[in-house]
Motif scaffolding. Structure first.
Motif, PDB file in Angstrom:
ATOM      1  N   SER A  93      -4.446  37.116  39.272  1.00 19.61           N
ATOM      2  CA  SER A  93      -4.129  37.547  40.347  1.00 19.61           C
ATOM      3  C   SER A  93      -5.249  38.040  41.156  1.00 19.61           C
ATOM      4  O   SER A  93      -6.040  38.963  40.584  1.00 19.61           O
ATOM      5  CB  SER A  93      -2.942  38.258  40.812  1.00 19.61           C
ATOM      6  OG  SER A  93      -3.106  39.842  40.498  1.00 19.61           O
ATOM      7  N   LEU A  94      -5.529  37.941  42.258  1.00 24.45           N
ATOM      8  CA  LEU A  94      -6.473  38.406  43.189  1.00 24.45           C
ATOM      9  C   LEU A  94      -6.281  38.995  44.680  1.00 24.45           C
ATOM     10  O   LEU A  94      -5.288  38.086  45.197  1.00 24.45           O
ATOM     11  CB  LEU A  94      -7.581  37.602  43.372  1.00 24.45           C
ATOM     12  CG  LEU A  94      -8.929  38.018  44.126  1.00 24.45           C
ATOM     13  CD1 LEU A  94      -9.649  39.451  43.443  1.00 24.45           C
ATOM     14  CD2 LEU A  94      -9.977  37.033  44.196  1.00 24.45           C
ATOM     15  N   ARG A 117      -6.529  45.346  34.809  1.00 25.22           N
ATOM     16  CA  ARG A 117      -6.715  45.255  36.320  1.00 25.22           C
ATOM     17  C   ARG A 117      -8.005  46.005  36.587  1.00 25.22           C
ATOM     18  O   ARG A 117      -8.304  47.047  36.007  1.00 25.22           O
ATOM     19  CB  ARG A 117      -5.237  46.054  36.743  1.00 25.22           C
ATOM     20  CG  ARG A 117      -5.394  46.465  38.297  1.00 25.22           C
ATOM     21  CD  ARG A 117      -4.154  46.967  38.727  1.00 25.22           C
ATOM     22  NE  ARG A 117      -3.757  48.004  38.140  1.00 25.22           N
ATOM     23  CZ  ARG A 117      -2.645  48.562  37.982  1.00 25.22           C
ATOM     24  NH1 ARG A 117      -1.614  47.860  37.996  1.00 25.22           N
ATOM     25  NH2 ARG A 117      -2.294  49.661  37.293  1.00 25.22           N
ATOM     26  N   LEU A 118      -8.220  45.769  37.793  1.00 26.08           N
ATOM     27  CA  LEU A 118      -9.813  46.047  38.304  1.00 26.08           C
ATOM     28  C   LEU A 118      -9.322  46.414  39.706  1.00 26.08           C
ATOM     29  O   LEU A 118      -8.953  45.547  40.625  1.00 26.08           O
ATOM     30  CB  LEU A 118     -10.616  45.426  38.226  1.00 26.08           C
ATOM     31  CG  LEU A 118     -11.964  45.954  38.864  1.00 26.08           C
ATOM     32  CD1 LEU A 118     -13.375  45.563  37.929  1.00 26.08           C
ATOM     33  CD2 LEU A 118     -12.338  45.514  40.453  1.00 26.08           C
ATOM     34  N   ASN A 119      -9.545  47.959  40.186  1.00 28.97           N
ATOM     35  CA  ASN A 119      -9.283  48.122  41.727  1.00 28.97           C
ATOM     36  C   ASN A 119     -10.652  48.811  42.004  1.00 28.97           C
ATOM     37  O   ASN A 119     -11.588  49.588  41.519  1.00 28.97           O
ATOM     38  CB  ASN A 119      -8.213  49.270  41.874  1.00 28.97           C
ATOM     39  CG  ASN A 119      -6.975  48.769  41.463  1.00 28.97           C
ATOM     40  OD1 ASN A 119      -6.473  47.952  42.303  1.00 28.97           O
ATOM     41  ND2 ASN A 119      -6.105  49.513  40.917  1.00 28.97           N
ATOM     42  N   TYR A 168      -3.529  36.311  46.069  1.00 29.64           N
ATOM     43  CA  TYR A 168      -3.374  35.229  45.443  1.00 29.64           C
ATOM     44  C   TYR A 168      -2.858  35.529  43.790  1.00 29.64           C
ATOM     45  O   TYR A 168      -3.499  36.306  43.490  1.00 29.64           O
ATOM     46  CB  TYR A 168      -4.055  33.940  45.584  1.00 29.64           C
ATOM     47  CG  TYR A 168      -3.614  32.682  44.524  1.00 29.64           C
ATOM     48  CD1 TYR A 168      -2.922  31.955  44.926  1.00 29.64           C
ATOM     49  CD2 TYR A 168      -4.592  32.651  43.235  1.00 29.64           C
ATOM     50  CE1 TYR A 168      -2.472  30.809  44.150  1.00 29.64           C
ATOM     51  CE2 TYR A 168      -3.839  31.864  42.338  1.00 29.64           C
ATOM     52  CZ  TYR A 168      -3.212  30.545  42.883  1.00 29.64           C
ATOM     53  OH  TYR A 168      -2.724  29.478  41.958  1.00 29.64           O
ATOM     54  N   GLY A 169      -1.590  34.911  43.396  1.00 28.86           N
ATOM     55  CA  GLY A 169      -1.415  35.330  42.178  1.00 28.86           C
ATOM     56  C   GLY A 169      -0.604  34.357  41.272  1.00 28.86           C
ATOM     57  O   GLY A 169       0.229  33.378  42.018  1.00 28.86           O
ATOM     58  N   GLY A 198      -7.712  43.089  41.085  1.00 32.01           N
ATOM     59  CA  GLY A 198      -7.830  41.997  40.408  1.00 32.01           C
ATOM     60  C   GLY A 198      -7.189  42.157  39.046  1.00 32.01           C
ATOM     61  O   GLY A 198      -7.047  43.079  38.529  1.00 32.01           O
ATOM     62  N   THR A 199      -5.974  41.314  38.716  1.00 37.80           N
ATOM     63  CA  THR A 199      -5.338  41.444  37.332  1.00 37.80           C
ATOM     64  C   THR A 199      -5.264  40.362  36.809  1.00 37.80           C
ATOM     65  O   THR A 199      -5.781  39.155  37.174  1.00 37.80           O
ATOM     66  CB  THR A 199      -3.927  41.866  37.616  1.00 37.80           C
ATOM     67  OG1 THR A 199      -3.220  40.699  38.218  1.00 37.80           O
ATOM     68  CG2 THR A 199      -3.736  43.047  38.474  1.00 37.80           C
ATOM     69  N   LEU A 200      -5.372  40.348  35.441  1.00 41.68           N
ATOM     70  CA  LEU A 200      -5.010  39.272  34.278  1.00 41.68           C
ATOM     71  C   LEU A 200      -4.345  39.705  33.286  1.00 41.68           C
ATOM     72  O   LEU A 200      -4.274  40.809  32.634  1.00 41.68           O
ATOM     73  CB  LEU A 200      -6.541  38.759  33.982  1.00 41.68           C
ATOM     74  CG  LEU A 200      -6.673  37.646  32.794  1.00 41.68           C
ATOM     75  CD1 LEU A 200      -6.236  36.448  33.816  1.00 41.68           C
ATOM     76  CD2 LEU A 200      -7.987  37.675  32.320  1.00 41.68           C
TER      77      LEU A 200
END
Length: 1000
Positions: free
Chosen positions: A618-619, A584-586, A645-646, A597-599
């Motif tokens: 997701s973003l 995850r990036l914040n 969106y995810g 953003g997550t993956l």
């Protein structure tokens, strides 16, 4: 010698006169009014605060600040001024010699500053980018809530909580934004203190049912004492849930329990309440006199001979007022320099159905030690639960509506002691005849004991030499052990010669193990904040399930015959594993622009190796508009725009090893006979080695707002979820598999809706606070692709009929019925239905779709009023356009009352229809589909708090009423039916609670 002053004028001395004169002058100057003025500002920003209330303590005298924060007020020296304002801590100032009093109010921790627990971390609510709702313990529903789900019933837009029935300790179904799947579960993921729970469908009082479920359990979430819960957070959209991967396809419910404080003093709490549960509604069936009239109208002597002279209300007989008690004790604070909290709880609740009882003992411990100058932190959370269940036989509910009301409860001439339909010889229960409801409750017992252990250890370590990096290991286990037995007394009415009782033993053991390892790196870059998380997760699920039933018989001498006993049973083991990598990036730009953003990559052992891995991104973006220059200062305190969106996969509820050939044991009626022996056989189950992930993709746009000096806050969300490769039952060609259907990816579904909630502080003064909250959600589900229609929704009254259907263009579980025709008086005509296909006859092709069980609109309302030491709380819900099939009314036909020449009581709908026969078409008439919209008053609570009875203590006495009022046009017992088919519901009682809450 005493001096006499009688009849003399006493003249004080000069010193005395001077003393009294100075006292009078001093008092006059002390009480003399004067004008105090000043300015009130925000301590954090220095800005002036308009609308601050200034009151002379203990009076109604006061004023408010103007737009520049200025005020003037006439007071007397020595009086106390109270300064209060929404969102700020109140201050008190004693007026002395000064004429100017300037005040800086300190902001309170607001909703926007609340820390929200999300996947593998936490974030302030103001920095959220996804659709997330949080309810704290102060806002939970009041009363004796043995179910965790009931705490937030009606509190969140788009979150529907439906209590399964009125049994003690019973569970609830939660839907987040509607139905999420057809064959798989639509239940959300539950995470307790960082540990995702293995929450399986409870079997409860049905020990013969098979499958990977939790046997002997009323509600899997009963392990948590509601008094131990600090907050419940619901993650709704895929951008918020994607970090949890496939387990979170239907949303996430994050439960955070209370922890220790940093106070050096231990604080204790004792909470105790007693409840009285009362039956509220009964099924509308014939009275004894009405029943006699109906049976006499047949002029059939065989039937008329079965009428008696008694007037027995079997429903009133099996239900009774029930008493319950719930007690908890906790201690929190510091011990040996370590924050900790420990608690114990005891619950004992009777059900309104005779013999029903739920007993629970809970214990919890939270410890959070720190080492090496707080660089190494531990958080240990341990919970244990022991429950003992006495399941009253719920078949008595159905039989109380069908058993002959003209007969007494007991019959001394019966071989069983209870009034029973007997065969011609008078020795056995007549085949296919109803049970005496009281005999079912007295002679069939079902008891279980369940132990559950949940432990979670989280370790955070600040990595040296890399500023801002923290490494975390999170491990835990969730173990459930249950066993029980159902015993049918040898004296029970039976249709079998030589019957000597039945004993069914069952057991279930599930083990859920978790290991998470991840790192988080946070850094400030040019006044922008960056946070990166990356990790690995492993979770395994193991289940052992057993069941054995033994039917005992007597020999010719009347002794138990071991050789004649019939024994059936099984032992099963299941296991599955979930392996994951996630990141995850914040990133936020000066607090104005937020990005998340997550993956996540998941691999599930439920799927074949070639399709095992799924990648779910997701973003989400957010814009704090109130920080822009073009948003003028004024009534807007905070305004945030979100869009996200995810994608999330789903295999929850899918059986294990479906891609391999599996063999299942035959049932008791499917054995192979060799001579006098019956051999158990094994059969292969259908396989599908091409099964893939069911994937849901969600768009969400929302606005969060705080306005008018933080008096008004809320959010608006719009969402669209599309599920592709939906798993459902697919028809296969003959001789190509070990069955005629398999689970396959054959469908798509669309789910869209709008959610809105608003919370307002109407009044906030020193001695008066009034808050209200309201939420509304509109949801629409539609199947957009399905290779073959699915018949679902089995009903009672006819064999094998199903009244619901999945089909393209329709809502899931929509009712599929015949269109009833009516006469001029509006009375339904028996056997008359509209020929919709115009072929001149009524066939299955004349069925049509008519309504569905899920509400189009749901609402929640809550109110909280505090006046001095009194408090008042109210919560209510409304549901619109949810429809129910009234199965109980549908079987109200004469044939049902007289079938097989056995008289049975029936539903009073017969007086409206006067139908004689029951068949598939009459049972599936749209006449029985009723609008079950409702308004329910869930809870009303009133309390009074005694402050400082002892040093640093408080005592609150309270009373709560639950399920006090339901307004609905539905003709059944209760309009709130989760699956939309009303046929054997355990009534929800009215509940009064009285209790005490003692803090010291």
């Amino acid at each position: 010698m005493k001096k006499k002053f009688k009849n003399r004028l006493f003249l004080p001395g000069k010193k005395a006169l001077l003393f009294f004169a100075s006292m009078v002058i001093s008092l006059m100057s002390y009480a003399q009014p004067k004008t105090i003025s000043g300015i009130v500002t925000d301590a954090s920003t220095g800005e002036a605060l308009p609308g601050v209330t200034i009151v002379v303590k203990g009076t109604t005298q006061g004023t408010v600040t103007d737009f520049q924060g200025n005020y003037n007020l006439d007071v007397e020296t020595g009086e106390t001024l109270v300064f209060s304002f929404i969102g700020f801590s109140s201050q008190e100032v004693i007026v002395k010699e000064q004429n100017v009093v300037n005040i800086q109010l300190v902001p309170e921790v607001t909703n926007l500053d609340q820390v929200v627990v999300i996947g593998y971390g936490s974030v302030k609510k103001k920095d959220l980018t996804g659709a997330v709702d949080l309810v704290g313990s102060d806002d939970f529903n009041k009363g004796m809530n043995t179910s965790t789900q009931q705490l937030v019933q009606g509190k969140m837009a788009g979150v529907t909580v439906t209590t399964n029935n009125g049994s003690p300790g019973g569970g609830s179904d939660i839907l987040i934004r509607g139905v999420g799947s057809l064959n798989l579960t639509s239940n959300p993921l539950y995470v307790v203190d960082g540990l995702p729970l293995d929450v399986r469908e409870p079997i409860g009082d049905e020990p013969t049912e098979t499958g990977v479920k939790q046997r002997g359990v009323r509600n899997p979430l009963n392990l948590i004492n509601p008094n131990d819960i600090e907050s419940i957070t619901v993650l709704k959209d895929a951008s918020a849930t994607a970090i949890y991967g496939s387990r979170a396809a239907n949303g996430v419910v994050v439960i955070t329990t209370k922890s220790g404080s940093h106070s050096d003093k231990l604080k204790f709490n004792f909470n105790s309440q007693t409840t009285i549960s009362m039956p509220d509604e009964y099924l509308d069936i014939f009275t004894a006199d009405e029943f006699r009239a109906v049976i006499n109208s047949t002029n059939d002597p065989v039937l008329i001979d079965q009428l008696g002279s008694h007037d027995t209300d079997w429903q009133e007989l099996i239900y009774d007022n029930a008493i319950g008690t719930d007690n908890s004790f906790s201690a929190s604070g510091k011990a040996f320099g370590t924050p900790l909290r420990a608690s114990v709880g005891y619950t004992n609740e009777d059900g309104i159905l005779q013999g029903d009882n739920f007993e629970r003992i809970t214990g919890s411990l939270n410890i959070a030690p720190k080492f090496f100058d707080n660089k190494l932190k531990f958080n240990l959370s341990a919970k244990l639960m022991h429950t003992e269940n006495e399941f009253a036989n719920q078949r008595a509910i159905f039989n109380s509506a069908t058993f002959n009301p003209t007969w007494p409860v007991y019959d001394s001439n019966s071989p069983f002691g209870y009034t029973t339909y007997l065969n011609n010889e008078g020795t056995l229960k007549l085949k296919n005849s109803p049970w005496n409801p009281q005999a079912l409750l007295d002679l069939v017992s079902n008891n279980s004991a369940v132990n559950r252990y949940v432990t979670n250890l989280k370790m955070d370590y600040k990595v040296p030499f890399i500023e801002g990096m923290t490494a975390t290991i999170n491990t835990g286990f969730d173990i459930v052990d249950s066993d029980g037995e159902e015993v049918t007394d040898p004296k029970a009415p039976t249709e079998s010669e030589g019957f000597n009782g039945i004993k069914t033993e069952y057991g279930n053991s599930t083990t859920n193990l978790l290991f998470d390892a991840y790192v988080n790196y946070s850094r400030e870059i040019l006044k922008n904040n960056l946070s990166v998380t990356a990790g690995y997760s492993y979770q395994s699920f193991d289940t052992e399930d057993s069941f054995i039933r033994t039917d005992y018989f007597l020999d010719d001498q009347g002794n138990n015959d071991p050789d004649a006993a019939i024994m059936v049973g099984f032992e099963d083991e299941f296991e599955s594993t979930l392996l994951s990598y996630f990141g995850r990036l914040n990133y936020d730009v000066k607090g104005k622009y937020l990005l998340t953003g997550t993956l996540r990559a998941d691999a599930s052992s439920k799927l074949n190796p070639d399709d095992r891995w799924g990648l779910f991104p997701s973003l989400a973006l957010a814009w704090n508009l109130h920080k822009e220059n073009f948003i003028r200062e004024g009534f807007i305190n905070s305004l945030k725009l979100r869009v996200g969106y995810g994608e999330v996969g789903n295999v929850n509820g899918l059986g294990d090893y479906t891609f391999l050939t599996r063999y299942f044991q035959s049932g008791s009626n499917a054995k192979y006979q060799i001579g006098n022996n019956f051999i158990t056989t094994y059969r292969p189950e259908p396989i599908n080695d091409n099964l893939r992930w069911e994937v849901g993709s969600t768009w969400n746009a929302g606005i969060d707002y705080v306005m008018w000096n933080r008096r008004v806050s809320g959010s608006l969300n719009v969402y669209l979820k599309k599920t592709k490769d939906m798993i459902a039952e697919a028809i296969v060609d003959p001789l190509t598999n070990f069955g005629n259907s398999i689970s396959d990816n054959i469908g798509n579904m669309e789910n869209k809706g709008i959610e809105f909630d608003i919370n307002g502080v109407v009044v906030s003064r020193e001695d008066l606070k009034f808050e209200i909250g309201y939420n509304i959600a509109v949801n629409d589900n539609e199947i957009t692709k399905l290779n073959n229609p699915q018949e679902v929704g089995p009903i009672g009254g006819t064999l094998g009929d199903k009244i619901q259907r999945h089909e393209v263009g329709k809502a899931p579980y929509a009712f599929y019925v015949y269109k009833q025709l009516y006469n001029e008086d509006g009375k339904p005509i028996e056997g008359a239905f509209e020929d919709l296909d115009g072929d001149g006859e009524i066939t299955i092709d004349d069925r049509y779709f008519y309504k569905d069980p899920f509400a189009d609109i749901t609402m929640g309302f809550n109110m909280n009023l505090v006046y001095k030491n009194f408090d008042f709380n109210l919560s209510a819900r409304a549901s619109f356009d949810n429809y129910v099939y009234n199965n109980n009314a549908a079987i109200g036909a004469l044939q049902r009352f007289t079938n097989l020449d056995i008289v049975r009581n029936g539903h009073s709908s017969f007086f409206d229809t006067e139908w004689e026969y029951i068949d598939t078409q009459s049972m599936m008439s749209d006449h029985w589909i009723e609008n079950a919209s409702f308004l329910r008053l869930d809870n009303v609570s009133v309390g009074y708090t005694f402050e400082k009875l002892l040093k640093n203590s408080s005592l609150r006495l309270f009373a709560t009423g639950s399920n006090l009022l339901v307004i609905s046009d539905y003709n059944g017992i209760d309009p709130e039916i989760f699956n939309g088919i009303d046929n054997n519901i355990y009534p929800r009682p009215k509940v009064l609670s009285f209790g005490v809450d003692f803090n010291f």
